[in-house]
Write a protein that holds these residues in place. Sequence first.
Motif, PDB file in Angstrom:
ATOM      1  N   ARG A 146      11.564  22.249  -9.953  1.00  0.00           N
ATOM      2  CA  ARG A 146      11.684  21.094  -9.049  1.00  0.00           C
ATOM      3  C   ARG A 146      10.453  20.962  -8.153  1.00  0.00           C
ATOM      4  N   HIS A 147       9.956  19.741  -8.038  1.00  0.00           N
ATOM      5  CA  HIS A 147       8.869  19.392  -7.139  1.00  0.00           C
ATOM      6  C   HIS A 147       9.362  18.298  -6.187  1.00  0.00           C
ATOM      7  N   TYR A 148       8.794  18.274  -4.987  1.00  0.00           N
ATOM      8  CA  TYR A 148       9.076  17.162  -4.099  1.00  0.00           C
ATOM      9  C   TYR A 148       7.762  16.479  -3.758  1.00  0.00           C
ATOM     10  N   SER A 149       7.850  15.318  -3.140  1.00  0.00           N
ATOM     11  CA  SER A 149       6.661  14.544  -2.791  1.00  0.00           C
ATOM     12  C   SER A 149       6.854  13.880  -1.438  1.00  0.00           C
ATOM     13  N   THR A 150       5.862  14.002  -0.572  1.00  0.00           N
ATOM     14  CA  THR A 150       5.848  13.174   0.630  1.00  0.00           C
ATOM     15  C   THR A 150       5.243  11.825   0.269  1.00  0.00           C
ATOM     16  N   GLY A 151       5.542  10.815   1.043  1.00  0.00           N
ATOM     17  CA  GLY A 151       5.000   9.498   0.714  1.00  0.00           C
ATOM     18  C   GLY A 151       5.211   8.500   1.832  1.00  0.00           C
ATOM     19  N   ILE A 152       4.345   7.498   1.861  1.00  0.00           N
ATOM     20  CA  ILE A 152       4.486   6.394   2.810  1.00  0.00           C
ATOM     21  C   ILE A 152       4.155   5.095   2.079  1.00  0.00           C
ATOM     22  N   TYR A 153       5.001   4.080   2.271  1.00  0.00           N
ATOM     23  CA  TYR A 153       4.792   2.783   1.636  1.00  0.00           C
ATOM     24  C   TYR A 153       4.859   1.689   2.698  1.00  0.00           C
TER      25      TYR A 153
ATOM     26  N   ILE B  67       4.597  -5.780   9.339  1.00  0.00           N
ATOM     27  CA  ILE B  67       4.499  -4.674   8.381  1.00  0.00           C
ATOM     28  C   ILE B  67       5.841  -3.949   8.331  1.00  0.00           C
ATOM     29  N   ASP B  68       6.425  -3.859   7.139  1.00  0.00           N
ATOM     30  CA  ASP B  68       7.592  -3.012   6.901  1.00  0.00           C
ATOM     31  C   ASP B  68       7.110  -1.714   6.280  1.00  0.00           C
ATOM     32  N   TYR B  69       7.677  -0.585   6.736  1.00  0.00           N
ATOM     33  CA  TYR B  69       7.245   0.682   6.136  1.00  0.00           C
ATOM     34  C   TYR B  69       8.372   1.706   6.121  1.00  0.00           C
ATOM     35  N   VAL B  70       8.253   2.642   5.176  1.00  0.00           N
ATOM     36  CA  VAL B  70       9.098   3.837   5.124  1.00  0.00           C
ATOM     37  C   VAL B  70       8.171   5.033   4.971  1.00  0.00           C
ATOM     38  N   ASN B  71       8.377   6.045   5.796  1.00  0.00           N
ATOM     39  CA  ASN B  71       7.599   7.278   5.732  1.00  0.00           C
ATOM     40  C   ASN B  71       8.548   8.413   5.348  1.00  0.00           C
ATOM     41  N   ALA B  72       8.359   8.971   4.154  1.00  0.00           N
ATOM     42  CA  ALA B  72       9.229  10.047   3.653  1.00  0.00           C
ATOM     43  C   ALA B  72       8.519  11.388   3.801  1.00  0.00           C
ATOM     44  N   GLY B  73       8.620  11.964   4.994  1.00  0.00           N
ATOM     45  CA  GLY B  73       8.071  13.293   5.244  1.00  0.00           C
ATOM     46  C   GLY B  73       6.564  13.381   5.167  1.00  0.00           C
ATOM     47  N   HIS B  74       5.872  12.244   5.249  1.00  0.00           N
ATOM     48  CA  HIS B  74       4.416  12.196   5.083  1.00  0.00           C
ATOM     49  C   HIS B  74       3.732  12.290   6.440  1.00  0.00           C
ATOM     50  N   PRO B  75       2.477  12.801   6.496  1.00  0.00           N
ATOM     51  CA  PRO B  75       1.744  12.766   7.769  1.00  0.00           C
ATOM     52  C   PRO B  75       1.731  11.348   8.334  1.00  0.00           C
ATOM     53  N   PRO B  76       1.931  11.200   9.649  1.00  0.00           N
ATOM     54  CA  PRO B  76       2.067   9.857  10.236  1.00  0.00           C
ATOM     55  C   PRO B  76       0.785   9.043  10.096  1.00  0.00           C
TER      56      PRO B  76
ATOM     57  N   ILE C  94       0.861  -1.182   0.000  1.00  0.00           N
ATOM     58  CA  ILE C  94       0.000   0.000   0.000  1.00  0.00           C
ATOM     59  C   ILE C  94       0.895   1.230   0.000  1.00  0.00           C
ATOM     60  N   ILE C  95       0.703   2.110  -0.984  1.00  0.00           N
ATOM     61  CA  ILE C  95       1.516   3.333  -1.082  1.00  0.00           C
ATOM     62  C   ILE C  95       0.606   4.540  -1.255  1.00  0.00           C
ATOM     63  N   LEU C  96       0.983   5.651  -0.629  1.00  0.00           N
ATOM     64  CA  LEU C  96       0.234   6.904  -0.724  1.00  0.00           C
ATOM     65  C   LEU C  96       1.240   8.039  -0.869  1.00  0.00           C
ATOM     66  N   LEU C  97       1.125   8.823  -1.971  1.00  0.00           N
ATOM     67  CA  LEU C  97       2.048   9.917  -2.245  1.00  0.00           C
ATOM     68  C   LEU C  97       1.284  11.228  -2.376  1.00  0.00           C
ATOM     69  N   ASP C  98       1.949  12.322  -2.025  1.00  0.00           N
ATOM     70  CA  ASP C  98       1.369  13.660  -2.136  1.00  0.00           C
ATOM     71  C   ASP C  98       2.435  14.584  -2.737  1.00  0.00           C
ATOM     72  N   VAL C  99       2.318  14.840  -4.049  1.00  0.00           N
ATOM     73  CA  VAL C  99       3.253  15.740  -4.734  1.00  0.00           C
ATOM     74  C   VAL C  99       2.858  17.180  -4.435  1.00  0.00           C
ATOM     75  N   MET C 100       3.854  18.039  -4.211  1.00  0.00           N
ATOM     76  CA  MET C 100       3.552  19.432  -3.881  1.00  0.00           C
ATOM     77  C   MET C 100       2.661  20.057  -4.954  1.00  0.00           C
ATOM     78  N   GLY C 101       1.707  20.871  -4.493  1.00  0.00           N
ATOM     79  CA  GLY C 101       0.776  21.521  -5.404  1.00  0.00           C
ATOM     80  C   GLY C 101      -0.401  20.623  -5.726  1.00  0.00           C
ATOM     81  N   HIS C 102      -1.315  21.134  -6.559  1.00  0.00           N
ATOM     82  CA  HIS C 102      -2.472  20.330  -6.935  1.00  0.00           C
ATOM     83  C   HIS C 102      -2.986  20.770  -8.303  1.00  0.00           C
TER      84      HIS C 102
END
Length: 402
Positions: free
Chosen positions: A276-283, A293-302, A221-229
């Motif tokens: 340049r754009h960045y993206s928060t994400g959790i997988y 469960i293994d996970y990595v959270n890259a600057g994403h809301p917990p 399960i992965i959820l990403l949020d790229v800056m802007g919309h």
Amino acid sequence: MDEQLDHAPCGFLTLSEDGYILAINQTLLKILNYNQDSLIGQHVNSILTVPARLFVQFYFFPLVKLEHQVEEMYISLETTKEEEIPVLINALLKREKERTVLDCILIPMHKRNEYENELLLAKKETEEALKAKHKAMAELETTLKKLEIQKEALLELNQENQKYQIETKKELELARIIQETSLTDPINNDQFQMEVFYNASGELSGDIYGIYKIDPYRYGIILLDVMGHGISSALITMTLHSLFQRLISAGFPVDLVMKELDSHLHKLFHNNEEARHYSTGIYLLIDTDKQKIDYVNAGHPPALWQDPNGTQYELCFTAPPLGTFEDVVFKTNTFTYKKGGRLLLYTDGVDPLASNYLAPLLRKTASLPLCKLKQEILTSLHNEKNVYHKSDDESFILVDFK
């Protein structure tokens, strides 16, 4: 200080009300190259750069006294080797026994890029087109006073502009359909029950998610949020989607998946820092056989994990957002789970002010079916938007573990 906090993946510092160091964890000591005895009882100025001392004295402490907390403030620390370490600091003033103390969390940020996510490429192009149109119309109106023949040229220009607007609207609608079609369906079987929600704030969204069955026992399960919309963010989500779909379906480890996504963003903007754009994400990689469960959270809301007994855990970030820093090491966190637990992943549009209303809501509705919990979250989200009038892409994923 307990062992877990002492070696947390971020610095922790407890200060007295007048700024003297009462406690400091091993993580921060290692970053600053100090030992504990040399800092306990010292004023916090002893680990600050000179500009940071002034900033802390005239801004940080007054703000803490006024609001009892500070969120996402940047200051600079100084190591024993006089090296400058920029950090992101969150602080909370609280009463403890007979004294008032200030708990601080410090996250090293070796490089900070400022992004103007309000000015999107589509907006620039539209504004430039409108300026050109207004200029052309003004010139034609002036000419028409002298030569009536220019009327036909003005009419033709207006027709072309209308055609352009119609075609643009059609293209945006098609892009929206393509983006939403790429979203995977929730998985409902003898292992899980899932509910998802996805809502773009405009024609296109910077949010993207994927839910995949890798083999009979593993799910991603992965959820990403790229800056802007807007258009630029949506284009980036689609390039990330094709990459993570391939990596997750092949069963790659979580740290490698996030590393590849990070490298992809760096390559996209290698020669264009302005775009340049960045993206928060959790997988999360879920193993139902081993119940881990293994996970990595890259600057994403917990994300929030709730055990069957109601105990909650935050899956906090273990790395900075994707595309921000070169050569980031993505650390994998692992925990075991019991059947009957509940998981909530969400983007910051669902809790835009970090008001922490989701955790109590999840606890209060532990006995509700997942579909009812989804409606409760949507109702709370609607109320939050009415109060703060903030518009952003909104996505969340709910999972019950059977």
